[in-house]
Design an enzyme around this catalytic site. Structure first.
Site, PDB file in Angstrom:
ATOM      1  N   GLY A  89      -5.049   2.704   2.102  1.00  0.00           N
ATOM      2  CA  GLY A  89      -5.016   1.251   1.785  1.00  0.00           C
ATOM      3  C   GLY A  89      -3.554   0.824   1.931  1.00  0.00           C
ATOM      4  O   GLY A  89      -3.424  -0.727   2.351  1.00  0.00           O
ATOM      5  N   ALA A  94      -5.960   9.984   0.477  1.00  0.00           N
ATOM      6  CA  ALA A  94      -6.600   9.466   1.552  1.00  0.00           C
ATOM      7  C   ALA A  94      -7.118   8.220   1.436  1.00  0.00           C
ATOM      8  O   ALA A  94      -6.333   7.033   1.707  1.00  0.00           O
ATOM      9  CB  ALA A  94      -8.260  10.202   2.208  1.00  0.00           C
ATOM     10  N   ASP A  95      -7.288   8.255  -0.211  1.00  0.00           N
ATOM     11  CA  ASP A  95      -7.552   6.733  -0.169  1.00  0.00           C
ATOM     12  C   ASP A  95      -6.130   6.053  -1.164  1.00  0.00           C
ATOM     13  O   ASP A  95      -5.437   4.379   0.465  1.00  0.00           O
ATOM     14  CB  ASP A  95      -7.763   6.343  -1.795  1.00  0.00           C
ATOM     15  CG  ASP A  95      -9.425   6.503  -1.800  1.00  0.00           C
ATOM     16  OD1 ASP A  95     -10.276   6.443  -0.737  1.00  0.00           O
ATOM     17  OD2 ASP A  95     -10.319   7.406  -2.814  1.00  0.00           O
ATOM     18  N   LEU A  96      -4.895   6.397  -1.068  1.00  0.00           N
ATOM     19  CA  LEU A  96      -4.048   5.617  -0.792  1.00  0.00           C
ATOM     20  C   LEU A  96      -3.252   4.786   0.808  1.00  0.00           C
ATOM     21  O   LEU A  96      -3.018   4.369   1.033  1.00  0.00           O
ATOM     22  CB  LEU A  96      -3.039   6.291  -2.249  1.00  0.00           C
ATOM     23  CG  LEU A  96      -3.146   5.938  -3.331  1.00  0.00           C
ATOM     24  CD1 LEU A  96      -2.503   6.391  -4.430  1.00  0.00           C
ATOM     25  CD2 LEU A  96      -3.972   4.723  -3.841  1.00  0.00           C
TER      26      LEU A  96
END
Length: 414
Positions: free
Chosen positions: A192, A187-189
């Protein structure tokens, strides 16, 4: 005793010191984020040539600097994974004097990226309305867990929480296992990457008509969009998908199989591949069987086909099958652990897995994975030490005298 292979030594990873990309060389980015998603977005822009200034709290810096072990020469490897090609300054912009400096920096920037919930953005005067008043054509990127509005907007969020909301954890793992997180901060990547993509689109529009932009990225929505094929299949077909491990519920043969020694992946995604597979294993009569002529028919006989293929593949080792399938263009591959990935000759030969020499030692890196005119990112600046560029950036961007900078350092404003 652990049976895991040792980490790949850095000295076995190819060195790479190529010139940086210059696609965004005139773009200035203020990275006010911490952890993974925001810094990753900023690194993507830096890799493509933007000048990215990472603004960090004096003394401790970005939270991710403390994430470990593992550490390399005292530095968090998680930090090193998302912060190359940046400058770092320290600035306490919660203090009035620090905020006055931040205003000068914003006035010189094209893009500002924040990852604070809307309430805190407003409290610290980092929201789009406040910063756009300083620079009307500013690209303001807000990257939060739930977006800038709605009932969850001010709730805190991390990758794990976003994965849970998205449905991806419910569909990850074996059928009889509990829900599982993906093995990387997906989810972070993804969020981003969305932030970087949206920034490029907004910069393109600004180049056309001069307009700034308020970009609102939600980790939950980025992760949920990743689930689109599963969600739309449910909405349109009514069948609630369930965990299926290494097997896909749509394509009849799309899963992991054991061989005589190590498992492989096998993806017979269309009728042509189906035929090539059976010719490759010396049983062309199966391919021509009318019972298996389409994927829909093969799904009706999935259990029998899986049993047949599993028995066949267990007769020879993985290396044999991979050679056969490569020759016949059948989609298949090994299941590599991280040690094997870091030693993958094909990835290394493309300059994707590499190391750079710095004054702090040798640092491993994972590439951008995007090539422009057959070139990808260089690492002109390794992930910066905390506050390494404070003096040069404040002097050049904010026109602050070095003696003032030293005085502010004593007062812990920087």
């Amino acid at each position: 005793m652990s049976l895991e292979p040792p980490p790949a030594p850095i000295d076995a990873v190819p060195r790479k010191n190529t010139r940086s990309l210059d696609l965004l060389k005139d773009i200035r980015v203020l990275d006010l984020t911490s952890s993974i998603a925001g810094p990753y977005a900023a690194q993507l822009l830096a890799d493509m040539g933007a000048t990215v200034v990472k603004v960090e709290p004096p003394g401790k810096g970005d939270d991710v600097r403390a994430w470990g072990p593992p550490f390399l020469n005292g530095e968090s490897l998680w930090y090193l994974s998302v912060n190359r090609n940046k400058h770092s300054i320290t600035l306490d912009h919660a203090q009035p004097e620090g905020y006055a400096i931040l205003q000068k920096l914003v006035a010189q920037a094209d893009v500002v990226i924040v990852n604070l919930v809307p309430r805190i953005q407003r409290k610290l005067r980092l929201d789009v309305q406040t910063l756009s008043a300083l620079k009307p054509d500013l690209i303001h990127v807000s990257l939060t867990g739930f977006g800038c509005n709605g009932e969850r907007a001010d709730l805190p969020c991390y990758d794990l929480v976003a994965e849970g909301y998205s449905g991806v954890m419910e569909l990850t793992g074996e059928p009889d296992s509990p829900p599982q997180k993906i093995g990387t901060p997906a989810a972070d990547l993804l969020a981003g990457q969305d932030a970087a993509l949206a920034t490029l689109a907004a910069l393109h529009r600004r180049g056309r008509d001069g307009a700034g932009c308020a970009i609102d990225i939600s980790m939950v929505e980025s992760m949920t969009r990743f689930m689109s094929p599963r969600i739309l299949s449910y909405l349109g077909g009514g069948d609630l998908p369930r965990r299926s491990g290494g097997r896909d519920s749509v394509i009849a043969i799309y899963q992991v199989f054991d061989t005589a020694d190590k498992p492989i992946t096998l993806a017979l995604g269309n009728d042509a591949v189906w035929g090539r597979f059976w010719r490759a294993v010396g049983q062309p009569d199966v391919a021509s069987d009318s019972d298996f002529a389409t994927n829909a028919l093969r799904r009706n006989h999935r259990a029998r086909l899986v049993q047949l293929i599993a028995k066949l593949l267990r007769e020879k080792p993985r290396s044999h099958w991979l050679e056969v399938f490569s020759r016949e263009r059948v989609p298949a591959g090994p299941i590599q652990d991280v040690h094997e990935v870091t030693n993958d000759a094909a990835l290394q030969s493309r300059g994707f897995i590499y190391a750079v020499e710095t004054d702090r030692g040798v640092l491993p890196q994972i590439g951008l994975g995007i090539r422009f005119d057959d070139a990808s990112e260089g690492t002109s600046r390794p992930p910066p030490d905390l506050g390494a560029d404070t003096v040069s950036i404040l002097t050049q961007w904010a026109d602050i005298d070095p003696s003032q900078i030293e005085a502010m350092r004593r007062r812990r404003i920087i």
